[in-house]
Scaffold this motif. Structure first.
Motif, PDB file in Angstrom:
ATOM      1  N   THR A 125       0.930  -1.217   0.033  1.00 49.86           N
ATOM      2  CA  THR A 125       0.073   0.077  -0.033  1.00 49.86           C
ATOM      3  C   THR A 125       0.926   1.298   0.099  1.00 49.86           C
ATOM      4  O   THR A 125       0.403   2.219  -0.880  1.00 49.86           O
TER       5      THR A 125
ATOM      6  N   HIS B 256       1.754   2.394  -3.297  1.00 49.08           N
ATOM      7  CA  HIS B 256       0.974   3.073  -4.044  1.00 49.08           C
ATOM      8  C   HIS B 256       0.696   4.433  -3.718  1.00 49.08           C
ATOM      9  O   HIS B 256      -0.008   5.364  -4.267  1.00 49.08           O
TER      10      HIS B 256
ATOM     11  N   TYR C  50       1.209   7.066  -6.265  1.00 50.76           N
ATOM     12  CA  TYR C  50      -0.139   7.216  -7.255  1.00 50.76           C
ATOM     13  C   TYR C  50      -0.699   8.315  -6.862  1.00 50.76           C
ATOM     14  O   TYR C  50      -1.364   9.287  -7.438  1.00 50.76           O
TER      15      TYR C  50
ATOM     16  N   TYR D 207       0.058   8.335 -12.058  1.00 48.76           N
ATOM     17  CA  TYR D 207       0.224   7.169 -12.569  1.00 48.76           C
ATOM     18  C   TYR D 207       1.516   6.842 -13.178  1.00 48.76           C
ATOM     19  O   TYR D 207       2.006   6.010 -13.109  1.00 48.76           O
TER      20      TYR D 207
ATOM     21  N   LEU E 191       4.228   6.537 -10.524  1.00 43.94           N
ATOM     22  CA  LEU E 191       4.294   5.246  -9.877  1.00 43.94           C
ATOM     23  C   LEU E 191       4.910   4.263 -11.037  1.00 43.94           C
ATOM     24  O   LEU E 191       5.500   3.318 -10.685  1.00 43.94           O
TER      25      LEU E 191
ATOM     26  N   ARG F 195       7.833   1.496 -10.133  1.00 41.23           N
ATOM     27  CA  ARG F 195       7.363   0.189 -10.071  1.00 41.23           C
ATOM     28  C   ARG F 195       7.615  -0.749 -11.095  1.00 41.23           C
ATOM     29  O   ARG F 195       6.537  -0.787 -11.992  1.00 41.23           O
TER      30      ARG F 195
ATOM     31  N   VAL G   8       1.299  -5.659  -4.995  1.00 37.38           N
ATOM     32  CA  VAL G   8       1.748  -4.658  -6.108  1.00 37.38           C
ATOM     33  C   VAL G   8       1.310  -5.252  -7.469  1.00 37.38           C
ATOM     34  O   VAL G   8       0.852  -4.483  -8.096  1.00 37.38           O
TER      35      VAL G   8
ATOM     36  N   VAL H  86      -2.646  -5.228  -7.841  1.00 37.04           N
ATOM     37  CA  VAL H  86      -3.026  -3.616  -7.957  1.00 37.04           C
ATOM     38  C   VAL H  86      -2.670  -3.163  -9.435  1.00 37.04           C
ATOM     39  O   VAL H  86      -3.451  -2.257  -9.969  1.00 37.04           O
ATOM     40  N   SER H  87      -1.452  -3.609  -9.638  1.00 41.43           N
ATOM     41  CA  SER H  87      -1.055  -3.007 -10.873  1.00 41.43           C
ATOM     42  C   SER H  87      -1.609  -3.124 -12.186  1.00 41.43           C
ATOM     43  O   SER H  87      -2.128  -2.600 -12.954  1.00 41.43           O
TER      44      SER H  87
ATOM     45  N   LEU I 299      -5.125  -1.391 -11.818  1.00 38.67           N
ATOM     46  CA  LEU I 299      -4.799   0.040 -12.332  1.00 38.67           C
ATOM     47  C   LEU I 299      -4.601   0.322 -13.661  1.00 38.67           C
ATOM     48  O   LEU I 299      -5.261   0.860 -14.584  1.00 38.67           O
TER      49      LEU I 299
ATOM     50  N   VAL J 218      -7.433   7.540  -1.710  1.00 46.62           N
ATOM     51  CA  VAL J 218      -7.281   6.606  -2.788  1.00 46.62           C
ATOM     52  C   VAL J 218      -8.828   6.997  -3.320  1.00 46.62           C
ATOM     53  O   VAL J 218      -9.054   7.110  -4.368  1.00 46.62           O
TER      54      VAL J 218
END
Lengths: 116, 253, 90, 153
Positions: B143, B146, B149, B154, B157, B161, B227, B230-231, B234, D75
């Motif tokens: 977390t 992120h 981000y 983005y 990030l 990453r 990671v 979530v990527s 995203l 978020v």
């Protein structure tokens, strides 16, 4: 009566989650209801392991055998449950995105009418 | 099977289930009762192995094989998500536009990033002492990554990453768990048995024998897995668009 | 120590209430926020039941990871989903 | 049951119901504000419960939540920017002031009871993170969103 209360709450959460799952009109909302169902199992598991006056089985700030402890085995099971809950939610959401791509809709009722 | 009929069927089923629940709960031991045979034995076993956090001792010592299964479930789920959410042929990748973020929010996110990373690593490292462990610390570290981000956008990030690196990290975490287990096998005792390293002195960072190593392996794997997870989401939400919705000029922040 | 049961009962009622609300809210975006609050109530219940490890993992998963994934999925589905589907749930 | 557990119970019992009501109804901006308030209430309740159960290791929970709470809210603000463009809810300043006051009060009370030295520094850090996180989340809700509405889409 109070000794049944936690179990009844766990049962209530499970039934509410099932109701939401059955009557949901949006697949992402259904995944959320499944997460609610899953949290019912956490409540039931930890309620079974509780001991009156017991404390957490963590000895970083507690001398061993100084105070009664709560059941740690149940906590390990619940920890695994939370991990699997998170991964199941993520995988289901990925499936929902695929369904939206392939069928263009996220309403379960509309889905059942589409063939193939 | 109209909606109404379906609700009635669901209603009767729920009432039946509720009745079964209450019948079962009446026979459960009293809430807060004093009989926890497994818990007492697990606590004694953990204390003999000098592991302060009994839950971590159960997860990584007494039931290490089950935790191996749990981590494989996580690994398979991330693998499934990566396969499901990959960019298909008719979709193209629109680079997201940079977003104007309030300077105070940006300062807080960039300041909170290192603090959250340190707290995450603290939770992983003290897994066998204080509350926490490989899984919780791994999610906190993921977390924290992120936060960039949220603070910047983005593209920033994506620069720090590289997803391929995290996918390798995910596999390395799982492999490390297996190798530590196999080392115990080579060392002459059972797979994933905690007989390899000395148990060390109680309540110190090196106590618990193999538990800290397995904790670290799980920490690496969970951080990288979350990671990657979530990527992928995203990318789908922010970058990947298919020809149909290109007209709407998607690919926002 | 009957009073420790009071804390447990209060947290149980809070968890049951937020779970019922999480199901009652039909719109996925709003449900994600309610699920975050449900995660918090569960973490409080686990701490009161003396399970800090589980509370910590519920915090990490329930208050950030699950809502984030749901919001990202809704964003992808809403942009990609069937227009009538959107109007129905807005 | 000692005074700390009573405080923790009333904190949860009186703090969370309005949060659940706030997140269940009303405009989206107020719901995000309610979710942020919820993480503040629970983080402070953890401090009180840690003191009540005489288990200093529970403050780790509060430390983690004081970091993850604002991240969750930021978020939500980032992903819901277009839905939140209706501006901040009118409750925002009052609730934020209440949260910051509560976090200062709880931190002071718990620090008074804690042993000086490393534990007290940790408690002060947690209190500061909770208050700061609250202010930043409220600011992101009100200002951050508006700026993005005018900024390049």
């Amino acid at each position: 009566m109070t000794h049944l209360f936690p179990y009844l709450i766990a049962g209530w959460i499970f039934l509410v989650g099932c109701y939401g799952l059955a009557t949901s009109r949006h697949l992402v909302h259904a995944v959320g209801c499944l997460a609610v169902c899953q949290s019912a199992t956490y409540v039931l598991l930890l309620a079974v392991g509780y001991r009156e006056g017991g404390t957490a089985p963590v000895h970083s700030d507690l001398a061993p055998h100084s105070r009664p402890l709560v059941d740690p085995v149940v906590q390990a099971l619940t920890l695994t449950d939370v991990v699997v809950g998170a991964t199941v939610t993520a995988l289901l959401l990925a499936l929902v995105i695929q369904v939206a791509k392939r069928h263009g809709t996220v309403d379960p009722d509309e889905l059942s009418e589409l063939r193939g | 099977m109209t909606i109404r009929m379906r609700r009635w069927v669901m209603g009767t089923g729920a009432i039946g289930l509720a009745a079964l629940f209450v019948a079962a709960f009446m026979r459960l031991p009293r809430f807060g009762g004093d009989r926890h045979p497994y818990g007492d034995r697990a606590t004694d076993a953990a204390l003999t192995r000098h592991t302060a956090n009994v839950v971590s001792s159960i997860n990584f010592d007494l039931r290490a094989f089950d935790t191996l299964g749990e981590e494989s479930i996580l690994f398979a789920a991330v693998l499934g998500t990566v396969v499901l959410l990959r960019q298909t042929r008719e979709e193209d990748r629109v680079p997201p536009r940079s977003a104007a973020v309030d300077p105070w929010v940006r300062r807080y996110a960039l300041a909170a990033l290192p603090v959250a990373l340190v707290v995450g690593l603290y939770v992983v490292a003290h897994g066998q002492l204080s509350p926490g462990g490989g899984f919780q610390g791994g999610v906190i570290v993921a977390t924290a990554v992120h936060l960039l981000y949220i603070g910047v956008d983005y593209r920033a990030l994506e620069r720090i990453r590289p997803v391929a690196l995290y996918e390798v990290g995910d596999a390395v975490g799982e492999a490390a768990y297996l190798l530590v287990g196999a080392a115990a096998l080579i060392g002459g005792s059972a797979f994933l048995a905690n007989t390899l390293l000395p148990y060390g002195t109680f309540n110190t960072l090196t106590s618990g024998g193999v538990v800290p190593l397995l904790n670290l392996a799980v920490g690496i794997e969970v951080a990288c897995a979350v990671v990657v997870l979530v990527s992928r989401f995203l990318d789908q939400a922010v970058e990947i668009t298919d020809a149909a919705s290109d007209a709407e000029g998607a690919g926002t922040r | 120590m009957v009073s420790e049961d009071l804390v447990v009962s209060v947290c149980l009622v809070l968890v049951a209430a937020s779970a019922t609300v999480a199901v009652a809210v039909r719109e996925p975006v709003r449900q994600a926020l309610v699920l975050a609050v449900l995660g918090l109530a569960l973490a409080a219940l686990f701490t009161v039941l003396q399970a800090p490890d589980v509370a910590l993992s519920q915090l990490a998963v329930g208050s950030v990871l699950t809502p984030l994934l749901i919001l990202l999925s809704v964003r992808k589905v809403r942009r990609r989903g069937h227009p009538t589907g959107d109007e129905a749930q807005r | 049951m000692n005074a700390w557990l009573w405080c923790g119970t009333t904190f949860l019992g009186l703090g969370l119901p309005p949060v659940i009501w706030g997140v269940a109804s009303g405009p989206l901006s107020r719901r995000v504000l309610a979710q942020n308030t919820g993480s503040t209430v629970v983080a402070l309740a953890f401090l009180l419960l840690a003191q009540g159960y005489a288990r200093p290791s529970y403050t780790d929970l509060s430390l983690v939540l004081s970091l993850l709470g604002p991240v969750g809210t930021l978020v939500c603000v980032r992903l819901l920017a277009d839905d939140l463009s209706a501006g901040a809810s009118r409750w925002s300043t009052a609730v934020t002031a209440l949260c910051v006051a509560a976090s200062l009060a709880v931190t002071a009370a718990v620090c008074a009871a804690a042993a000086p030295g490393r534990p007290m520094v940790k408690l002060l850090l947690i209190g500061a993170l909770v208050a700061l996180g609250n202010v930043i989340a409220a600011r992101a809700l009100s200002v951050g969103v508006l700026e993005e509405a005018d900024g390049t889409r």
